[in-house]
Enzyme design. Structure first.
Site, PDB file in Angstrom:
ATOM      1  N   ARG A 112      77.850 -11.137 -39.187  1.00 49.06           N
ATOM      2  CA  ARG A 112      78.561 -10.700 -40.359  1.00 49.06           C
ATOM      3  C   ARG A 112      79.824  -9.981 -40.096  1.00 49.06           C
ATOM      4  O   ARG A 112      80.645  -9.998 -41.104  1.00 49.06           O
ATOM      5  CB  ARG A 112      77.802  -9.662 -40.950  1.00 49.06           C
ATOM      6  CG  ARG A 112      77.465  -8.529 -39.896  1.00 49.06           C
ATOM      7  CD  ARG A 112      77.046  -7.066 -40.635  1.00 49.06           C
ATOM      8  NE  ARG A 112      76.739  -6.318 -39.753  1.00 49.06           N
ATOM      9  CZ  ARG A 112      76.025  -4.980 -39.868  1.00 49.06           C
ATOM     10  NH1 ARG A 112      75.356  -4.930 -40.985  1.00 49.06           N
ATOM     11  NH2 ARG A 112      75.824  -4.173 -39.046  1.00 49.06           N
ATOM     12  N   ASP A 138      75.396 -12.149 -43.639  1.00 53.40           N
ATOM     13  CA  ASP A 138      74.467 -11.083 -43.194  1.00 53.40           C
ATOM     14  C   ASP A 138      73.081 -11.648 -42.929  1.00 53.40           C
ATOM     15  O   ASP A 138      72.428 -12.247 -43.971  1.00 53.40           O
ATOM     16  CB  ASP A 138      74.541 -10.012 -44.307  1.00 53.40           C
ATOM     17  CG  ASP A 138      73.953  -8.749 -43.808  1.00 53.40           C
ATOM     18  OD1 ASP A 138      72.564  -8.860 -43.402  1.00 53.40           O
ATOM     19  OD2 ASP A 138      74.458  -7.799 -44.087  1.00 53.40           O
ATOM     20  N   ILE A 149      70.819  -2.999 -21.021  1.00 53.20           N
ATOM     21  CA  ILE A 149      71.570  -4.100 -20.895  1.00 53.20           C
ATOM     22  C   ILE A 149      73.065  -3.481 -21.380  1.00 53.20           C
ATOM     23  O   ILE A 149      73.280  -3.151 -22.453  1.00 53.20           O
ATOM     24  CB  ILE A 149      71.455  -5.477 -21.659  1.00 53.20           C
ATOM     25  CG1 ILE A 149      69.909  -5.779 -21.504  1.00 53.20           C
ATOM     26  CG2 ILE A 149      72.420  -6.374 -21.429  1.00 53.20           C
ATOM     27  CD1 ILE A 149      69.611  -6.071 -20.069  1.00 53.20           C
ATOM     28  N   PRO A 204      78.563  -3.833 -26.045  1.00 51.18           N
ATOM     29  CA  PRO A 204      79.067  -2.826 -27.007  1.00 51.18           C
ATOM     30  C   PRO A 204      78.023  -2.131 -27.538  1.00 51.18           C
ATOM     31  O   PRO A 204      78.341  -0.902 -28.053  1.00 51.18           O
ATOM     32  CB  PRO A 204      79.912  -3.850 -27.932  1.00 51.18           C
ATOM     33  CG  PRO A 204      80.096  -4.999 -27.162  1.00 51.18           C
ATOM     34  CD  PRO A 204      78.858  -5.285 -26.145  1.00 51.18           C
ATOM     35  N   GLY A 251      78.368  -9.073 -27.357  1.00 52.95           N
ATOM     36  CA  GLY A 251      77.199  -8.735 -26.387  1.00 52.95           C
ATOM     37  C   GLY A 251      76.363  -9.839 -26.045  1.00 52.95           C
ATOM     38  O   GLY A 251      76.943 -10.835 -25.553  1.00 52.95           O
ATOM     39  N   ILE A 252      75.166  -9.784 -26.105  1.00 52.46           N
ATOM     40  CA  ILE A 252      74.105 -10.593 -25.511  1.00 52.46           C
ATOM     41  C   ILE A 252      74.418 -12.098 -26.429  1.00 52.46           C
ATOM     42  O   ILE A 252      74.118 -13.209 -25.760  1.00 52.46           O
ATOM     43  CB  ILE A 252      72.535 -10.192 -25.671  1.00 52.46           C
ATOM     44  CG1 ILE A 252      72.633  -9.141 -24.840  1.00 52.46           C
ATOM     45  CG2 ILE A 252      71.826 -11.366 -25.438  1.00 52.46           C
ATOM     46  CD1 ILE A 252      71.105  -8.128 -25.121  1.00 52.46           C
ATOM     47  N   TYR A 299      63.034   1.282 -34.563  1.00 52.89           N
ATOM     48  CA  TYR A 299      63.320   0.230 -33.633  1.00 52.89           C
ATOM     49  C   TYR A 299      62.167  -0.336 -32.992  1.00 52.89           C
ATOM     50  O   TYR A 299      61.916  -1.391 -33.007  1.00 52.89           O
ATOM     51  CB  TYR A 299      64.555   0.805 -32.704  1.00 52.89           C
ATOM     52  CG  TYR A 299      64.999  -0.141 -31.810  1.00 52.89           C
ATOM     53  CD1 TYR A 299      65.929  -1.119 -32.417  1.00 52.89           C
ATOM     54  CD2 TYR A 299      64.914  -0.106 -30.513  1.00 52.89           C
ATOM     55  CE1 TYR A 299      66.365  -2.212 -31.539  1.00 52.89           C
ATOM     56  CE2 TYR A 299      65.437  -1.137 -29.534  1.00 52.89           C
ATOM     57  CZ  TYR A 299      66.025  -2.320 -30.264  1.00 52.89           C
ATOM     58  OH  TYR A 299      66.960  -3.071 -29.479  1.00 52.89           O
TER      59      TYR A 299
END
Ligand code: NAI
Length: 250
Positions: free
Chosen positions: A38, A61, A188, A191, A17-18, A153
């Site tokens: 990770r 991680d 955006i 995935p 992704g980003i 979030y």
């Protein structure tokens, strides 16, 4: 295209992704890119995708404190400094407060927020070496405006926003030359978000709130990250850059 020749850049969540789009942009701008994630397989694919160069993959991680200490020692031993830190790894949770267990809450806070604290704590000495270090922390429009069923979030990304400001002020007070800014994407295509956007009804509903009427591209966020990391933004610290097609301007 900003020039990052000779600069050492660490990006978390760089396998997808980003983060991946950002790694490609930094590599194209001449940086030595340290890709952290990770996902071992994704990391190797991302590293190979950058082609020949001094880039490195570091698998760990980002919620693991001991792994950050090891990563900081490795970067100190190999490079002696770090010029740019992009704290990008993270993911969301779309559940009501009632349906969110304490473990789920803690895991969202850990990956999105604890990771930023740990990276900053252990990498700040290396970021201070050049006198022009830059931290770019990945928040979200959910760090500025809320929505239902995104409580953990929103809490994490709001935390990233304020932690970034506190970092910026602390660095300014220390006079170590390190700047810290947060970045706030809207919708955006990556995935992480693809499953939601694959449903035309969901996509239509999301786009109804986006004045530019389209989903953003990962490369558009990457370009903004390079701006915040580079000398072009040298008078910016403790601020937030929103890339959301106008969604939060309404
Ligand atoms: P993505 O799922 O494509 O990439 C995230 C990467 O982070 C993956 O490679 C994953 O393996 C890695 N990662 C996740 N947890 C990790 C951990 N504990 N340790 C190490 N690596 C870990 O996601 P995307 O969309 O590129 O998201 C990147 C960041 O952008 C996230 O912080 C996300 O919250 C933020 N964001 C994304 C938006 C979107 O619409 N895609 C909008 C606003 C913010």
């Amino acid at each position: 295209m900003p020039d990052f020749a000779g600069r050492i850049v660490l990006i978390t969540g760089a396998a997808s992704g980003i983060g991946l789009a950002t790694a490609r942009r930094f590599a194209a701008a001449g940086a030595t890119v340290l890709l952290a994630d990770r996902n071992a397989e994704g990391l190797q694919a991302a590293l190979q995708g950058l082609g020949v160069g001094p880039h490195e993959a570091i698998q760990f991680d980002v919620t693991d404190e001991a792994a950050w200490i090891t990563a900081a020692k490795r970067i100190a031993g190999t490079h002696g400094r770090l010029d740019v830190l992009v704290n990008n790894a993270g993911f969301g949770s779309f559940k009501s407060i009632a349906d969110t267990s304490l473990d789920q809450w803690r895991s969202i806070l850990a990956v999105n927020l604890d990771s930023v604290f740990l990276a900053t704590k252990y990498l700040l000495p290396l970021l201070a070496v050049s006198g022009r270090g830059a931290i770019v922390n990945m928040s979200s429009i959910r760090g500025i405006v809320a929505a239902p069923n995104t409580g953990s979030y929103c809490a994490a990304k709001g935390g990233v926003r304020m932690f970034t400001k506190a970092t910026a002020l602390e660095c300014a007070a220390l006079g170590n030359g390190v700047r810290a800014n947060s970045i706030h994407p809207g919708h955006i295509a990556t995935p992480l978000s693809a499953p939601a956007y694959a449903d035309p009804k969901v996509a239509e509903k999301l786009l109804a709130d986006v004045p530019l009427r389209r989903i953003g591209e990962a490369t558009e966020i990457a370009d903004a990250i390079l701006f915040l990391a580079g000398d072009e933004s040298r008078y910016m610290t403790g601020t937030e850059l929103v890339l959301d097609g106008g969604a939060t301007a309404q």
